[in-house]
Design an enzyme around this catalytic site. Sequence first.
Site, mmCIF file in Angstrom:
data_model
loop_
_atom_site.group_PDB
_atom_site.id
_atom_site.type_symbol
_atom_site.label_atom_id
_atom_site.label_comp_id
_atom_site.label_asym_id
_atom_site.label_seq_id
_atom_site.Cartn_x
_atom_site.Cartn_y
_atom_site.Cartn_z
ATOM 1 N N LYS A 96 -27.683 -21.675 82.369
ATOM 2 C CA LYS A 96 -27.598 -20.490 81.504
ATOM 3 C C LYS A 96 -26.562 -20.664 80.399
ATOM 4 O O LYS A 96 -25.773 -19.767 80.111
ATOM 5 C CB LYS A 96 -27.303 -19.234 82.333
ATOM 6 C CG LYS A 96 -28.377 -18.917 83.374
ATOM 7 C CD LYS A 96 -28.071 -17.631 84.108
ATOM 8 C CE LYS A 96 -29.155 -17.303 85.128
ATOM 9 N NZ LYS A 96 -29.136 -18.240 86.275
ATOM 10 N N ARG A 97 -26.573 -21.825 79.752
ATOM 11 C CA ARG A 97 -25.615 -22.094 78.689
ATOM 12 C C ARG A 97 -26.035 -21.404 77.390
ATOM 13 O O ARG A 97 -27.225 -21.218 77.119
ATOM 14 C CB ARG A 97 -25.498 -23.593 78.445
ATOM 15 C CG ARG A 97 -25.021 -24.399 79.647
ATOM 16 C CD ARG A 97 -23.583 -24.076 80.002
ATOM 17 N NE ARG A 97 -23.060 -25.039 80.949
ATOM 18 C CZ ARG A 97 -22.573 -24.739 82.149
ATOM 19 N NH1 ARG A 97 -22.551 -23.478 82.541
ATOM 20 N NH2 ARG A 97 -22.097 -25.676 82.938
#
Length: 279
Positions: A96-97
């Site tokens: 989830k960057r």
Amino acid sequence: METFGARLHRAVAERGPLCVGIDPHPGLLTAWGLSDDVAGLERFCATVVEAIGDRVAVVKPQSAFFERFGARGVDVLESTIRQLRDLGALTLLDVKRGDIGSTVAAYASAYLDPSSPLYVDAVTASPYLGVGSLAPMFSTAAEHGGGVFVLALTSNPEGASVQRAVGAGGRTVAQTVIDEISQLNRGAEPLGSFGLVVGATVGETGHDLDSVNGPLLAPGLGAQGGTPAGLRAVFGAALPWVLPSYSREVLGAGPDPAGLRAATERVLADCRAALGTAD
């Protein structure tokens, strides 16, 4: 170079529509009779890989549960990714960057460049600095045949206040994300490489997913309350693109490899029935 969308399409056709998460949180390690340390983490991952790595289309390690052990935990993650690749499973790293400029480019290089020890087939990404901020990730994925799954409609209650907020043009934030990812996949065959994350428990949302032409990751099935039968209400006509994702429902059947395989076969059969795919 073959695209991620093409590889995913083939993997699902061969192994079925299922993603299984590897989420080695402390409670699960304890439930398996393992120590909450690197040795327990390593044993947990080896067991999961041995049990399902040769039969699941996509496996999704959650990076945080490896990172909490520092460099040695990341080393286990790298090894797990290599083992899954050797067994033919696609790896989707749940990180989830999301960032801007050179930072998001560095994230892209870390996960989507084949020269990196953390190289995977696809990653999850957060679009809340603007979908355009993820452009370096999209371009790196396209260059190396990778995929990116962007958060759109998540199951956590806190997400709705942001994702369903309405902008000046009358679209929700989530619909804007959906529409921009749809543009990236326009004309792709047999499936685009840029996907969305839409929780299996969000119900009917009124959002239009029909033009995405890319994979729709549906976490939240099983222990979190989502059911394969409920996917139609969430995805409607986009149901054929859905990739159902289970974690605790499968992992809770361990540490016996036979139990993990049986749980995997059970949820896969349920997903095939719900999505109308042949065995």
